[in-house]
Motif scaffolding. Structure first.
Motif, PDB file in Angstrom:
ATOM      1  N   HIS A 298       3.394  16.481  -3.322  1.00 47.99           N
ATOM      2  CA  HIS A 298       4.935  16.278  -3.581  1.00 47.99           C
ATOM      3  C   HIS A 298       4.434  15.317  -4.379  1.00 47.99           C
ATOM      4  O   HIS A 298       5.885  13.699  -4.742  1.00 47.99           O
ATOM      5  CB  HIS A 298       5.050  15.268  -2.500  1.00 47.99           C
ATOM      6  N   TYR A 299       3.601  14.270  -5.067  1.00 50.54           N
ATOM      7  CA  TYR A 299       3.975  12.688  -5.745  1.00 50.54           C
ATOM      8  C   TYR A 299       5.331  12.731  -7.339  1.00 50.54           C
ATOM      9  O   TYR A 299       5.818  12.084  -7.144  1.00 50.54           O
ATOM     10  CB  TYR A 299       2.586  12.685  -6.404  1.00 50.54           C
ATOM     11  N   ALA A 300       4.722  13.483  -7.855  1.00 52.60           N
ATOM     12  CA  ALA A 300       5.543  13.673  -8.848  1.00 52.60           C
ATOM     13  C   ALA A 300       7.105  14.042  -9.030  1.00 52.60           C
ATOM     14  O   ALA A 300       7.700  12.962  -9.218  1.00 52.60           O
ATOM     15  CB  ALA A 300       5.214  14.768 -10.093  1.00 52.60           C
ATOM     16  N   PRO A 301       7.425  14.783  -7.963  1.00 52.86           N
ATOM     17  CA  PRO A 301       8.978  15.043  -7.230  1.00 52.86           C
ATOM     18  C   PRO A 301       9.634  13.500  -6.849  1.00 52.86           C
ATOM     19  O   PRO A 301      11.012  12.918  -7.342  1.00 52.86           O
ATOM     20  CB  PRO A 301       9.585  16.426  -6.885  1.00 52.86           C
ATOM     21  N   VAL A 394       2.806  -0.310  -6.798  1.00 53.35           N
ATOM     22  CA  VAL A 394       1.828  -0.082  -6.956  1.00 53.35           C
ATOM     23  C   VAL A 394       1.683   1.470  -6.443  1.00 53.35           C
ATOM     24  O   VAL A 394       2.464   2.156  -5.341  1.00 53.35           O
ATOM     25  CB  VAL A 394       0.722  -0.696  -7.147  1.00 53.35           C
ATOM     26  N   ALA A 395       1.793   3.034  -7.157  1.00 58.81           N
ATOM     27  CA  ALA A 395       2.099   4.224  -6.544  1.00 58.81           C
ATOM     28  C   ALA A 395       0.871   5.160  -6.318  1.00 58.81           C
ATOM     29  O   ALA A 395       0.709   5.037  -7.992  1.00 58.81           O
ATOM     30  CB  ALA A 395       3.197   4.790  -7.658  1.00 58.81           C
ATOM     31  N   MET A 396       0.726   5.714  -6.350  1.00 56.37           N
ATOM     32  CA  MET A 396      -1.464   6.284  -6.217  1.00 56.37           C
ATOM     33  C   MET A 396      -0.672   7.358  -5.467  1.00 56.37           C
ATOM     34  O   MET A 396      -0.332   7.856  -3.958  1.00 56.37           O
ATOM     35  CB  MET A 396      -2.291   5.536  -4.998  1.00 56.37           C
ATOM     36  N   PRO A 397      -1.374   8.922  -5.868  1.00 53.58           N
ATOM     37  CA  PRO A 397      -1.197   9.878  -5.009  1.00 53.58           C
ATOM     38  C   PRO A 397      -2.535   9.991  -4.148  1.00 53.58           C
ATOM     39  O   PRO A 397      -3.610   9.475  -3.935  1.00 53.58           O
ATOM     40  CB  PRO A 397      -1.266  11.193  -5.790  1.00 53.58           C
ATOM     41  N   PHE A 398      -2.375  11.533  -3.005  1.00 56.43           N
ATOM     42  CA  PHE A 398      -3.548  10.718  -2.339  1.00 56.43           C
ATOM     43  C   PHE A 398      -3.849  12.127  -1.928  1.00 56.43           C
ATOM     44  O   PHE A 398      -2.950  13.417  -1.900  1.00 56.43           O
ATOM     45  CB  PHE A 398      -3.566  10.534  -0.935  1.00 56.43           C
ATOM     46  N   ASP A 399      -5.201  12.478  -1.562  1.00 57.39           N
ATOM     47  CA  ASP A 399      -5.560  14.693  -1.337  1.00 57.39           C
ATOM     48  C   ASP A 399      -5.757  14.903   0.028  1.00 57.39           C
ATOM     49  O   ASP A 399      -5.641  15.627   0.212  1.00 57.39           O
ATOM     50  CB  ASP A 399      -7.015  14.576  -1.663  1.00 57.39           C
ATOM     51  N   SER A 400      -5.986  13.674   0.791  1.00 57.91           N
ATOM     52  CA  SER A 400      -6.730  14.104   2.737  1.00 57.91           C
ATOM     53  C   SER A 400      -6.481  12.607   3.429  1.00 57.91           C
ATOM     54  O   SER A 400      -5.941  11.869   2.993  1.00 57.91           O
ATOM     55  CB  SER A 400      -8.313  14.168   2.838  1.00 57.91           C
TER      56      SER A 400
END
Length: 495
Positions: A298-301, A394-400
């Motif tokens: 959901h990072y992009a939206p 600062v924004a970062m995506p995560f996977d788990s």
């Protein structure tokens, strides 16, 4: 505006005098205009304030008053803050440039703090502990004496109330050192304390440089405790001095707080909460949610919504009721924020929005900066690890979840964190696993004077607020009351 003539006096042991230090100007961050002139406290003023506080503690009878009698004075302080609330809110707006709606809330918070600790004072219970022999055992609490309170510039009147109210409720005298650039709210609060009937000498306010005034307060042998809110480096310096004195301290220091947005989060609530968590108070907040972790799917939206929301925030005149973000505190601090943004870009970050000084007549003279979001950095980048104390996210995506917790906890700071999820069990699991003094779930930056607050690691020591916050400013004493009818056997009672 503040009347610039005469020069503002300072409060030394309950008396109003010009400080003995250098003359300096207090500036309105929105325009750079001088709003007050005052002399800083000198080292001689520090000595006079501490000696006067010690005398007032020993001779005024304040410490010996019944708890409900001390509480009555604190209730009057709360009432006077409310009576003068609009003038105090406007004064703090001028003092540090916060939007007027925010300063009104801070003044209301200060009044509520005095009211809460008045109630805590008159209902504080001492304890008869379980007996283990022919005696009654009691645990009681006594005031310490002279307490030093050192406060920051970002929320002056609220921070000062959070130290003054419990320390006075406990029966102490307080020497208050406000931030050099925001002395006016503290001086106004001292007048209110005196007008409410606090005995003379129990409160002093010493404006000036922390490296001079704060250091002298900390080292003084009559000062029995220091309560400090501010930067971690200064806090560690105070702690080293306190260790040599065997003096207790409480410290609320820096933060680099993570906010976690999970896949099932309510996006509207999460976007609003993240924006408020980092950009309210122009990001000049120790608990600002400055590191954002969003589930990759959901990072992009989410970032589209967040960037649009940040760009739409109203940056402007703090006197305007519609303003959401005012200026930063000084030109030097804005330059520091700008250097951090440039550092983030040099480290490989991408500017999503902001990263500049706003243009227009209203901004030309003040220290304004736009809400800024940077992407593309890893959590070990300096911008992700060092406190900026400005409107920079600062924004970062995560996977788990496992990787998320590892990165969220990978910081020398541990002050606060936020979680956005509809899953109650997951929220509980993450909330307990996050290393932070405060964790918000589906909200952010909400406070209660009834709930303890503080941090771990480089974010501080001890806790403020809460019903037992008054005990931070007291010494515990145990009393044994013998009931034995025969002399103690060891001393010859066998005859």
């Amino acid at each position: 505006m503040i009347d610039l003539d005469p020069i503002q006096p300072i409060c030394i042991a309950g008396q109003w005098h010009q400080g003995g230090g250098d003359l300096y100007h207090s500036l309105y961050p929105a325009t750079g205009e001088v709003i007050a002139r005052l002399h800083a406290a000198s080292l001689e003023d520090v000595e006079a304030a501490i000696v006067g506080a010690d005398r007032a503690f020993r001779e005024s009878g304040w410490a010996q008053r019944k708890p409900h009698e001390r509480a009555a004075v604190l209730y009057r302080i709360a009432a006077l803050i409310r009576e003068r609330s609009e003038a105090l809110a406007q004064l703090q707006r001028l003092d540090n440039g916060k939007p007027i709606r925010e300063t009104r809330n801070l003044v209301a918070s200060a009044a509520a703090t005095f009211q809460f600790f008045a109630a805590a004072c008159e209902t504080l219970e001492e304890t008869i502990t379980p007996s283990r022999g022919d005696f009654v055992t009691l645990s009681v609490y006594e005031p310490m004496g002279v307490v030093a309170a050192i406060t920051p510039w970002n929320s002056p009147i609220a921070s000062e109330a959070q130290k003054l109210a419990p320390a006075l409720a406990a029966g102490n005298a307080v020497v208050l050192k406000p931030a050099e650039v925001t002395p006016l709210a503290a001086l106004a609060l001292a007048r209110i304390c005196i007008d409410a009937g606090l005995p003379p000498g129990l409160v002093s306010v010493l404006p000036g440089k922390g490296s001079v005034i704060g250091d002298a307060l900390t080292r003084h042998p009559l000062v029995k405790r220091v309560s400090f809110t501010g930067g971690t480096r200064t806090g560690k310096h105070i702690a080293r001095i306190a260790a040599d004195k065997m003096m207790p301290v409480s410290m609320e220091l820096g933060g680099k707080s993570p906010t976690l947005v999970l896949a099932d989060a309510d996006l509207d609530h999460a976007v609003a909460g993240v924006l408020y968590g980092i950009f309210s108070s122009s990001g000049e907040s120790c608990i600002a949610g400055s590191r954002l972790f969003v589930t990759r799917e959901h990072y992009a939206p989410f970032m589209e919504l967040l960037a649009a929301g940040a760009a739409a925030l109203r940056v402007g005149d703090p006197a305007d009721e519609r303003t959401q973000m005012g200026p930063l505190i000084t030109a030097q601090h804005r330059e520091s924020v700008e250097r951090y943004v440039e550092l983030g870009l040099q480290e490989g970050g991408r500017l999503r929005t902001g990263g500049r000084r706003p243009q227009g007549e209203v901004f030309d003279r003040g220290y304004f900066y736009t809400p800024t979001i940077i992407e593309g950095l890893s959590n070990d980048a300096r911008l992700c690890q060092e406190e900026v104390f400005g409107p920079v996210l600062v924004a970062m995506p995560f996977d788990s979840e496992e990787a998320l917790l590892e990165e969220a906890n990978a910081s020398c700071y541990a002050l606060a964190a936020g979680i956005w999820t509809r899953d109650f069990q997951r929220a509980w699991r993450l909330g307990r696993a996050l290393q932070a003094g405060t964790v918000w779930i589906n909200t952010y930056k909400q406070f209660s004077i009834a709930t303890p607050f503080g941090g771990w690691r480089d974010s501080g020591l001890g806790r403020e607020k809460g019903r037992l916050g008054i005990l931070q400013y007291m010494e515990q004493k145990s009393l044994y009351w013998g009931l034995n009818e025969q002399p103690l056997a060891w001393a010859g009672g066998q005859r």
